[in-house]
Scaffold this active site. Sequence first.
Site, PDB file in Angstrom:
ATOM      1  N   SER A 263     -23.735  98.475  -9.166  1.00 45.20           N
ATOM      2  CA  SER A 263     -23.328  98.357  -8.206  1.00 45.20           C
ATOM      3  C   SER A 263     -24.583  97.486  -6.895  1.00 45.20           C
ATOM      4  CB  SER A 263     -23.043  99.556  -6.868  1.00 45.20           C
ATOM      5  OG  SER A 263     -22.694  99.156  -5.334  1.00 45.20           O
TER       6      SER A 263
ATOM      7  N   TYR B  58     -22.256 108.312  -4.638  1.00 41.37           N
ATOM      8  CA  TYR B  58     -21.635 107.236  -5.595  1.00 41.37           C
ATOM      9  C   TYR B  58     -22.873 105.963  -5.741  1.00 41.37           C
ATOM     10  CZ  TYR B  58     -19.451 102.325  -6.429  1.00 41.37           C
ATOM     11  OH  TYR B  58     -19.349 101.331  -7.115  1.00 41.37           O
TER      12      TYR B  58
HETATM   13  N1  LIG Z   1     -15.200  96.644  -5.859  1.00 39.32           N
HETATM   14  C1  LIG Z   1     -16.187  97.161  -5.683  1.00 39.32           C
HETATM   15  O1  LIG Z   1     -17.047  96.153  -4.367  1.00 39.32           O
HETATM   16  C2  LIG Z   1     -17.508  96.873  -6.129  1.00 39.32           C
HETATM   17  C3  LIG Z   1     -18.492  97.113  -5.824  1.00 39.32           C
HETATM   18  C4  LIG Z   1     -19.453  97.007  -6.911  1.00 39.32           C
HETATM   19  C5  LIG Z   1     -19.664  98.294  -8.248  1.00 39.32           C
HETATM   20  N2  LIG Z   1     -18.200  97.988  -8.585  1.00 39.32           N
HETATM   21  C6  LIG Z   1     -17.597  99.317  -9.778  1.00 39.32           C
HETATM   22  O2  LIG Z   1     -17.368  97.934 -11.193  1.00 39.32           O
HETATM   23  C7  LIG Z   1     -16.563  99.606 -11.572  1.00 39.32           C
HETATM   24  C8  LIG Z   1     -14.763  99.256 -11.650  1.00 39.32           C
HETATM   25  O3  LIG Z   1     -14.553  98.859 -10.505  1.00 39.32           O
HETATM   26  P1  LIG Z   1     -13.572  98.641  -9.171  1.00 39.32           P
HETATM   27  O4  LIG Z   1     -13.807  98.363  -8.306  1.00 39.32           O
HETATM   28  O5  LIG Z   1     -12.567  97.470 -10.404  1.00 39.32           O
HETATM   29  O6  LIG Z   1     -12.524  99.203  -8.996  1.00 39.32           O
HETATM   30  P2  LIG Z   1     -10.685  99.776  -9.413  1.00 39.32           P
HETATM   31  O7  LIG Z   1     -10.047 100.948  -9.031  1.00 39.32           O
HETATM   32  O8  LIG Z   1      -9.827  99.018  -9.449  1.00 39.32           O
HETATM   33  O9  LIG Z   1     -11.277 100.122 -11.291  1.00 39.32           O
HETATM   34  C9  LIG Z   1     -11.739 101.459 -11.993  1.00 39.32           C
HETATM   35  C10 LIG Z   1     -11.225 101.632 -13.040  1.00 39.32           C
HETATM   36  O10 LIG Z   1     -11.586 102.661 -13.741  1.00 39.32           O
HETATM   37  C11 LIG Z   1     -10.519 103.388 -13.888  1.00 39.32           C
HETATM   38  N3  LIG Z   1     -11.109 104.562 -14.171  1.00 39.32           N
HETATM   39  C12 LIG Z   1     -11.520 105.896 -13.075  1.00 39.32           C
HETATM   40  N4  LIG Z   1     -12.088 107.207 -13.201  1.00 39.32           N
HETATM   41  C13 LIG Z   1     -11.528 106.703 -15.107  1.00 39.32           C
HETATM   42  C14 LIG Z   1     -11.982 107.659 -15.585  1.00 39.32           C
HETATM   43  N5  LIG Z   1     -12.456 108.713 -16.068  1.00 39.32           N
HETATM   44  N6  LIG Z   1     -11.610 107.316 -18.145  1.00 39.32           N
HETATM   45  C15 LIG Z   1     -11.618 106.336 -17.482  1.00 39.32           C
HETATM   46  N7  LIG Z   1     -11.133 104.803 -16.758  1.00 39.32           N
HETATM   47  C16 LIG Z   1     -11.092 105.555 -15.256  1.00 39.32           C
HETATM   48  C17 LIG Z   1      -9.250 103.401 -12.989  1.00 39.32           C
HETATM   49  O11 LIG Z   1      -8.436 104.221 -13.758  1.00 39.32           O
HETATM   50  C18 LIG Z   1      -9.210 101.857 -12.644  1.00 39.32           C
HETATM   51  O12 LIG Z   1      -8.519 101.386 -13.435  1.00 39.32           O
HETATM   52  C19 LIG Z   1     -16.503 100.259 -10.663  1.00 39.32           C
HETATM   53  O13 LIG Z   1     -17.676 101.320 -11.752  1.00 39.32           O
HETATM   54  C20 LIG Z   1     -17.067 100.088  -9.743  1.00 39.32           C
HETATM   55  O14 LIG Z   1     -18.246 101.507  -9.402  1.00 39.32           O
HETATM   56  C21 LIG Z   1     -17.108  97.604  -7.305  1.00 39.32           C
END
Ligand SMILES: NC(=O)c1ccc[n+]([C@@H]2O[C@H](COP(=O)([O-])OP(=O)(O)OC[C@H]3O[C@@H](n4cnc5c(N)ncnc54)[C@H](O)[C@@H]3O)[C@@H](O)[C@H]2O)c1
Length: 263
Positions: free
Chosen positions: A145, A158
């Site tokens: 991130s 986080y």
């Molecule tokens: N959205 C943002 O702004 C952003 C920015 C930087 C990093 N990220 C990272 O991107 C990655 C994806 O997140 P996203 O933004 O798509 O959010 P999201 O909530 O849409 O997707 C996350 C997915 O992870 C799954 N998940 C959660 N806990 C889990 C577990 N214990 N086992 C298996 N699956 C699990 C959830 O069910 C969900 O489908 C994450 O690592 C997040 O930290 C997101």
Amino acid sequence: MDLVQVFGMTGKVAVVTGAGSGIGRAVAEVLGAAGARVVVADLDGEGAEATVAGVEKDGGQAVARQVDVADPAAVEALVDGTVSGLGRLDVLVNNAGIMIRRPLAEVSPDEFDRVLSVNLKSILYGCQAAARVMRPGSSIVNTLSTIIDFATPGTGSYAATKKGGEALTRTFAVELGPRGIRVNGVAPGWTDTGITRQRHVDAAGGFQQSGFDELAGRMATAAPLGRIAEPVDSAHAVLYLASEAGRCVTGHVIRVNGGASMA
Ligand SMILES: NC(=O)c1ccc[n+]([C@@H]2O[C@H](COP(=O)([O-])OP(=O)(O)OC[C@H]3O[C@@H](n4cnc5c(N)ncnc54)[C@H](O)[C@@H]3O)[C@@H](O)[C@H]2O)c1
């Protein structure tokens, strides 16, 4: 020069965790469109099935697996089951993640343990399991991130997982490089997904669109490119790192954030 071959994933098998939503779903769709057979792993089985349907609609191949990445035995079974079922593992994208938003002084031991387990320990378990079965030419990509470059109130637990994930990425890169296995990170900027929407759900379960739009606008303004990332922007970076195009890149973190931070 055949760029379709350089960026193509035909014949490859990829596992993407957290692929039932958001960035992971886009990664599964992009890898599937590039020709990989994709294992769509998520705690949310219905979300995983919906992603499989999306990959197949585009002509790709995918299977859904319900997995809790915080459970090392489940991660090992995911990797071993992929190899026994599909014959190989070329790409692992450790993408599943959760956000806990609370000042560090107030974070409980249970909360801290859960975010560490889902976001950080899962990267360790995934890389360990993949290292046992991957052949030279394989690639691991960890979703980090932009928070690795900032300190902001309420995001410390986080951030600790993502900064720790960067350390695991770099160390696995030097440890697995001699075996021809590359390990990199993608650090998305603020992206419209489940994690960012969750913050704007009120006590009654309603979504506060105006607050969400206001924050999205601020995030866009903070970036030199004046825009926020879409899930597919991070997915394209994953494709580069997973494919032959990225064959000389390891231990690197690509920031997909409109220039909001640079390193
Ligand atoms: N959205 C943002 O702004 C952003 C920015 C930087 C990093 N990220 C990272 O991107 C990655 C994806 O997140 P996203 O933004 O798509 O959010 P999201 O909530 O849409 O997707 C996350 C997915 O992870 C799954 N998940 C959660 N806990 C889990 C577990 N214990 N086992 C298996 N699956 C699990 C959830 O069910 C969900 O489908 C994450 O690592 C997040 O930290 C997101």
